[in-house]
Design an enzyme around this catalytic site. Structure first.
Site, PDB file in Angstrom:
ATOM      1  N   ALA A 156      -8.658 -22.767   0.049  1.00 54.20           N
ATOM      2  CA  ALA A 156      -9.983 -23.345  -0.154  1.00 54.20           C
ATOM      3  C   ALA A 156     -10.909 -22.724   0.881  1.00 54.20           C
ATOM      4  CB  ALA A 156      -9.913 -24.849   0.032  1.00 54.20           C
ATOM      5  N   GLY A 173      -4.766 -23.992  -0.569  1.00 58.76           N
ATOM      6  CA  GLY A 173      -5.111 -24.253  -1.973  1.00 58.76           C
ATOM      7  C   GLY A 173      -4.689 -23.113  -2.892  1.00 58.76           C
ATOM      8  N   GLU A 216      -2.378 -26.060   6.084  1.00 56.93           N
ATOM      9  CA  GLU A 216      -3.396 -27.100   6.278  1.00 56.93           C
ATOM     10  C   GLU A 216      -3.281 -27.808   7.618  1.00 56.93           C
ATOM     11  OE1 GLU A 216      -1.852 -26.525   3.444  1.00 56.93           O
ATOM     12  OE2 GLU A 216      -3.300 -26.558   1.812  1.00 56.93           O
ATOM     13  N   GLU A 218      -1.190 -23.722  -3.651  1.00 58.13           N
ATOM     14  CA  GLU A 218      -1.115 -24.884  -4.552  1.00 58.13           C
ATOM     15  C   GLU A 218      -1.499 -24.519  -5.994  1.00 58.13           C
ATOM     16  OE1 GLU A 218      -3.524 -27.142  -1.716  1.00 58.13           O
ATOM     17  OE2 GLU A 218      -2.088 -28.771  -1.961  1.00 58.13           O
TER      18      GLU A 218
HETATM   19  N1  DAK Z   1     -12.067 -19.602   3.516  1.00 58.49           N
HETATM   20  C1  DAK Z   1     -13.197 -18.916   3.770  1.00 58.49           C
HETATM   21  N2  DAK Z   1     -13.211 -17.639   4.157  1.00 58.49           N
HETATM   22  C2  DAK Z   1     -12.025 -17.021   4.298  1.00 58.49           C
HETATM   23  C3  DAK Z   1     -10.791 -17.676   4.049  1.00 58.49           C
HETATM   24  C4  DAK Z   1     -10.843 -19.046   3.628  1.00 58.49           C
HETATM   25  N3  DAK Z   1      -9.748 -19.748   3.308  1.00 58.49           N
HETATM   26  N4  DAK Z   1      -9.793 -16.806   4.281  1.00 58.49           N
HETATM   27  C5  DAK Z   1     -10.371 -15.655   4.655  1.00 58.49           C
HETATM   28  N5  DAK Z   1     -11.710 -15.772   4.675  1.00 58.49           N
HETATM   29  C6  DAK Z   1     -12.712 -14.759   5.017  1.00 58.49           C
HETATM   30  C7  DAK Z   1     -12.747 -14.520   6.516  1.00 58.49           C
HETATM   31  O1  DAK Z   1     -13.537 -15.526   7.154  1.00 58.49           O
HETATM   32  C8  DAK Z   1     -13.386 -13.146   6.563  1.00 58.49           C
HETATM   33  O2  DAK Z   1     -14.765 -13.270   6.329  1.00 58.49           O
HETATM   34  P1  DAK Z   1     -15.841 -12.565   7.311  1.00 58.49           P
HETATM   35  O3  DAK Z   1     -15.517 -13.038   8.682  1.00 58.49           O
HETATM   36  O4  DAK Z   1     -15.566 -11.083   7.121  1.00 58.49           O
HETATM   37  O5  DAK Z   1     -17.172 -13.018   6.797  1.00 58.49           O
HETATM   38  C9  DAK Z   1     -12.793 -12.459   5.335  1.00 58.49           C
HETATM   39  O6  DAK Z   1     -12.327 -13.501   4.489  1.00 58.49           O
HETATM   40  C10 DAK Z   1     -11.607 -11.555   5.680  1.00 58.49           C
HETATM   41  O7  DAK Z   1     -10.691 -12.319   6.415  1.00 58.49           O
HETATM   42  P2  DAK Z   1     -10.101 -11.835   7.823  1.00 58.49           P
HETATM   43  O8  DAK Z   1     -11.036 -10.933   8.517  1.00 58.49           O
HETATM   44  O9  DAK Z   1      -9.631 -13.059   8.536  1.00 58.49           O
HETATM   45  O10 DAK Z   1      -8.852 -10.982   7.311  1.00 58.49           O
HETATM   46  P3  DAK Z   1      -7.470 -10.727   8.064  1.00 58.49           P
HETATM   47  O11 DAK Z   1      -6.752  -9.716   7.271  1.00 58.49           O
HETATM   48  O12 DAK Z   1      -7.693 -10.474   9.526  1.00 58.49           O
HETATM   49  O13 DAK Z   1      -6.687 -12.130   7.965  1.00 58.49           O
HETATM   50  C11 DAK Z   1      -5.878 -14.100   6.789  1.00 58.49           C
HETATM   51  C12 DAK Z   1      -6.298 -12.593   6.710  1.00 58.49           C
HETATM   52  C13 DAK Z   1      -5.602 -14.570   5.398  1.00 58.49           C
HETATM   53  C14 DAK Z   1      -4.598 -14.193   7.639  1.00 58.49           C
HETATM   54  C15 DAK Z   1      -7.014 -14.907   7.471  1.00 58.49           C
HETATM   55  O14 DAK Z   1      -8.243 -14.613   6.801  1.00 58.49           O
HETATM   56  C16 DAK Z   1      -6.782 -16.386   7.400  1.00 58.49           C
HETATM   57  O15 DAK Z   1      -5.968 -16.938   8.153  1.00 58.49           O
HETATM   58  N6  DAK Z   1      -7.520 -17.063   6.507  1.00 58.49           N
HETATM   59  C17 DAK Z   1      -7.441 -18.496   6.381  1.00 58.49           C
HETATM   60  C18 DAK Z   1      -6.268 -18.866   5.543  1.00 58.49           C
HETATM   61  C19 DAK Z   1      -6.067 -20.360   5.440  1.00 58.49           C
HETATM   62  O16 DAK Z   1      -5.901 -21.068   6.430  1.00 58.49           O
HETATM   63  N7  DAK Z   1      -6.084 -20.839   4.187  1.00 58.49           N
HETATM   64  C20 DAK Z   1      -5.872 -22.233   3.908  1.00 58.49           C
HETATM   65  C21 DAK Z   1      -7.185 -22.906   3.890  1.00 58.49           C
HETATM   66  S1  DAK Z   1      -6.933 -24.673   3.808  1.00 58.49           S
HETATM   67  C22 DAK Z   1      -8.671 -30.618  -0.181  1.00 58.49           C
HETATM   68  C23 DAK Z   1      -7.351 -30.442  -0.092  1.00 58.49           C
HETATM   69  C24 DAK Z   1      -6.816 -29.206   0.140  1.00 58.49           C
HETATM   70  C25 DAK Z   1      -7.605 -28.154   0.316  1.00 58.49           C
HETATM   71  C26 DAK Z   1      -8.944 -28.343   0.189  1.00 58.49           C
HETATM   72  C27 DAK Z   1      -9.486 -29.565  -0.018  1.00 58.49           C
HETATM   73  N8  DAK Z   1      -9.224 -31.956  -0.331  1.00 58.49           N
HETATM   74  C28 DAK Z   1      -8.344 -33.048  -0.652  1.00 58.49           C
HETATM   75  C29 DAK Z   1     -10.590 -32.149  -0.100  1.00 58.49           C
HETATM   76  C30 DAK Z   1      -7.070 -26.863   0.629  1.00 58.49           C
HETATM   77  C31 DAK Z   1      -7.045 -26.454   1.887  1.00 58.49           C
HETATM   78  C32 DAK Z   1      -6.872 -25.040   2.193  1.00 58.49           C
HETATM   79  O17 DAK Z   1      -6.720 -24.196   1.356  1.00 58.49           O
END
Ligand code: DAK
Length: 256
Positions: free
Chosen positions: A63, A108, A131, A111
């Site tokens: 997400a 997400g 998360e 998921e």
């Molecule tokens: N959201 C927004 N932007 C993201 C992103 C994300 N999940 N993942 C990557 N990006 C963006 C980065 O911010 C970066 O943007 P700029 O800084 O260039 O503007 C661009 O994508 C490239 O990423 P990186 O520069 O970080 O690339 P790397 O190769 O260095 O690293 C990475 C790749 C995948 C390891 C890293 O980007 C990372 O750790 N990303 C976050 C992954 C993450 O934690 N995903 C889980 C998110 S939590 C809900 C329930 C559940 C959910 C939502 C709501 N409710 C009940 C309300 C779900 C939650 C989730 O999914």
């Protein structure tokens, strides 16, 4: 538009394309995805659906974290419900949905892949439910679907650890059905889709339905559902054709 649609030989391919954020999903993308899956379900020219991410790095990196920063509890509830709605549309699809996981499938994104009926992964795929690292819990079915797919122990390890696992580890615990070189991933997904397209569409849909229902029912309730679905098929041309084709020593023709 963040979702590209393509139909190749009765396979509907949906590609999430937001590469500057590694295909992270926001409400707009979730709504678009929900509609795209519904449209393919309704489309007679589509028998199997493949979901993948654009580029060579990510399936869906989760997400949108930047967007989640702005949410209050009501906003989080709405976002959570939207994600759950999409995952239910995918899981309940009578047409098989194959996730072609071509890179990061995080939070997400993992998921959404869990709601798909099959996960084929590329060698560079990475899976995680990170998360808890963000002070969250999985909210689009991760706590419910992951244990059903990989078992309670593996699911707990992934969810409370929040760490990434690679494609081979995902294969070992049953999260990925198969692993292929990235270049081959779509071909292999299409090959499997073609295999399924040769089978009876009602039989495939009923199989998915009974398997999905097994999660919420006792064994005896599930067996009752299965036997009813089994017998209902005998009232269809599909079953007549399938059985006749075997007896006549020819390949069944279910789709003309
Ligand atoms: N959201 C927004 N932007 C993201 C992103 C994300 N999940 N993942 C990557 N990006 C963006 C980065 O911010 C970066 O943007 P700029 O800084 O260039 O503007 C661009 O994508 C490239 O990423 P990186 O520069 O970080 O690339 P790397 O190769 O260095 O690293 C990475 C790749 C995948 C390891 C890293 O980007 C990372 O750790 N990303 C976050 C992954 C993450 O934690 N995903 C889980 C998110 S939590 C809900 C329930 C559940 C959910 C939502 C709501 N409710 C009940 C309300 C779900 C939650 C989730 O999914």
């Amino acid at each position: 538009m963040f979702i590209n649609r393509e139909i190749i030989d009765q396979v509907g391919i949906l590609t999430i394309d937001r590469q500057d954020a590694l295909n992270a999903v926001n409400p707009h993308i979730l709504k678009e995805l929900d509609q795209a899956v519904k449209d393919f379900i309704a489309d007679e020219n589509v028998g199997v659906i493949i979901l993948t991410g654009a580029g060579e790095k990510a399936f869906i990196a989760g997400a949108d974290i930047k967007l989640m920063q702005q949410l209050d509890t009501q906003g989080a509830l709405d976002f959570g419900k939207l994600g759950q709605e999409v995952t239910m549309t995918i899981e309940d699809s009578p047409k098989p949905v194959i996730a072609a996981v071509n890179g990061f499938a995080l939070g997400g994104g993992c998921e959404i892949s869990l709601a798909c009926h099959i996960r084929f992964a590329s060698e560079n795929a990475m899976f995680a439910q990170p998360e808890v690292k963000l002070g969250l819990i999985p909210g689009w079915g991760g706590t419910q679907r992951l244990p059903r797919i990989v078992g309670k122990g593996n699911a707990i390890e992934l969810i409370i650890g929040g760490h990434m696992i690679d494609a081979n580890e995902a294969l070992r615990i049953g999260l990925a059905n198969k692993v292929f070189p990235l270049d081959n991933l779509m071909n292999e997904a299409l090959k499997f889709a073609k295999l399924v397209l040769g089978n009876g569409p009602n039989s495939v849909a009923e199989s998915l339905h009974c398997i999905n229902e097994s999660a919420g029912h006792s064994l005896i309730e599930g067996l009752n559902l299965e036997v009813e679905a089994f017998s209902d098929l005998f009232g269809t041309d599909e079953t007549t054709e399938g059985l006749m084709a075997f007896v006549e020593k020819r390949k069944a023709d279910f789709r003309s």
